[in-house]
Write a protein that holds these residues in place. Structure first.
Motif, PDB file in Angstrom:
ATOM      1  N   LEU A 180       0.847  -1.270  -0.130  1.00 56.90           N
ATOM      2  CA  LEU A 180       0.084  -0.102   0.126  1.00 56.90           C
ATOM      3  C   LEU A 180       0.968   1.415   0.018  1.00 56.90           C
ATOM      4  N   ASP A 194       0.697   4.156  -2.881  1.00 58.75           N
ATOM      5  CA  ASP A 194       0.338   5.437  -2.425  1.00 58.75           C
ATOM      6  C   ASP A 194       1.295   6.276  -2.965  1.00 58.75           C
ATOM      7  N   GLU A 234      -2.642  -3.220  -5.791  1.00 59.12           N
ATOM      8  CA  GLU A 234      -3.121  -2.021  -5.084  1.00 59.12           C
ATOM      9  C   GLU A 234      -3.064  -0.799  -5.638  1.00 59.12           C
ATOM     10  N   LYS A 247      -6.434  -0.927  -7.205  1.00 60.72           N
ATOM     11  CA  LYS A 247      -7.634  -0.844  -6.147  1.00 60.72           C
ATOM     12  C   LYS A 247      -7.514   0.479  -5.388  1.00 60.72           C
ATOM     13  N   GLU A 248      -6.528   1.175  -5.314  1.00 62.67           N
ATOM     14  CA  GLU A 248      -6.424   2.422  -4.549  1.00 62.67           C
ATOM     15  C   GLU A 248      -6.424   3.884  -5.436  1.00 62.67           C
ATOM     16  N   GLY A 295      -8.742   5.237  -7.183  1.00 62.29           N
ATOM     17  CA  GLY A 295      -9.920   6.005  -7.134  1.00 62.29           C
ATOM     18  C   GLY A 295     -10.191   6.697  -8.628  1.00 62.29           C
TER      19      GLY A 295
END
Length: 293
Positions: A127, A131, A173, A176-177, A179
């Protein structure tokens, strides 16, 4: 088509859907690894919906690719990723390929690349990487083409059921992250995006991936799915985005940098054991369907 497509009127939407359905059938016509069965559980028009996402992207798009095979990377995935990359550049977007080594280093002199770390990491570490990538690039769209997808145990497996986790970079990830809308292209059931069709994977002899995406595209060869989306985006834009794509030249380019065929594990100008001429034929058929050839 010689002009940019406006597909809001009903008649033009019907034409676009008819084209999408023809392409979707073409992509699974050989049914090499069960994708024809998988397609039966998908909402028709997925190629058009994915191409429209691509057409609407004017900023940064992340393209994840690279499937580890025999200590290097396979030809299926990077060819389609390069096709997508060139198409986005031609339409004014900013593509960045996201992959692990050795592919990342081999492509870095010719393409914008973000290199992912290789090897097993816990969720927190994965993650953190995701990020950092998303904060740096703030993508409008994320695409995965022939990227290994996490299974139920968060590991990665090849078509033979062998664990490839120590050799894999995690793109899951990021998907998935992100947005933002996401597109995944796969041909076997163990790639990112196949979580969209989990019930359909039960009959396949693979360890299925569970990561989902906004829109999944299935094909007999993932590269061909990438070309198909380029063809459809070109149709929407009124541009022949595949006109200058030389399949043999790209395969040669990758071969010189260490690629292998994902099925035979040999350094040949093939895609999933199929000769380069088959890819050339697919490109021509896609151009014919979109009325550019």
């Amino acid at each position: 088509m010689n002009m940019k497509q406006e597909i809001t009127p009903q008649s033009q939407m019907q034409e676009a859907m008819k084209l999408s359905l023809a392409i979707e059938e073409l992509l699974v016509s050989r049914d090499l690894r069960g994708m024809k069965t998988v397609q039966g559980m998908m909402l028709p028009g997925y190629c058009l919906r994915a191409a429209m996402m691509m057409q609407q992207c004017t900023g940064t798009v992340l393209i994840g690719t690279g499937f580890p095979v025999a200590g290097t990377f396979e030809t299926d995935g990077p060819v389609g990723a390069i096709s997508l990359y060139r198409a986005f550049e031609a339409c004014g977007a900013t593509p960045i390929m996201v992959c692990g080594d050795p592919l990342a280093t081999e492509l870095a002199t010719d393409y914008r690349i973000h290199k992912l770390p290789i090897g097993e990491m816990d969720l927190e570490a994965r993650l953190t990487v995701a990020d950092e990538v998303l904060e740096q690039y703030k993508p409008q769209l994320v695409i995965s083409i022939e990227r290994p997808g996490q299974a139920e145990d968060a590991g990665y497996y090849n078509m033979r059921g062998e664990s490839i986790t120590p050799h894999s970079a995690s793109f899951d990830e990021i998907m998935k992250e992100a947005g933002c809308p996401s597109i995944a292209i796969g041909d076997g059931g163990n790639e990112i995006g196949m979580g969209n069709v989990r019930p359909a994977l039960r009959s396949l002899d693979i360890t299925p991936a569970v990561t989902r995406c906004s829109e999944l595209v299935v094909a007999d060869v993932s590269n061909w799915g990438g070309h198909a989306l380029v063809a459809l985006m070109g149709w929407l834009e009124g541009k022949d985005l595949l006109a200058d794509f030389d399949n043999v030249a790209i395969l040669q380019y990758l071969s010189e940098r260490g690629s292998v065929d994902g099925v035979t594990r040999e350094n040949t100008l093939t895609e999933d054991s199929l000769p380069a001429a088959d890819g050339e034929a697919m490109l021509l058929e896609l151009r014919k369907l979109t009325e550019f050839a």
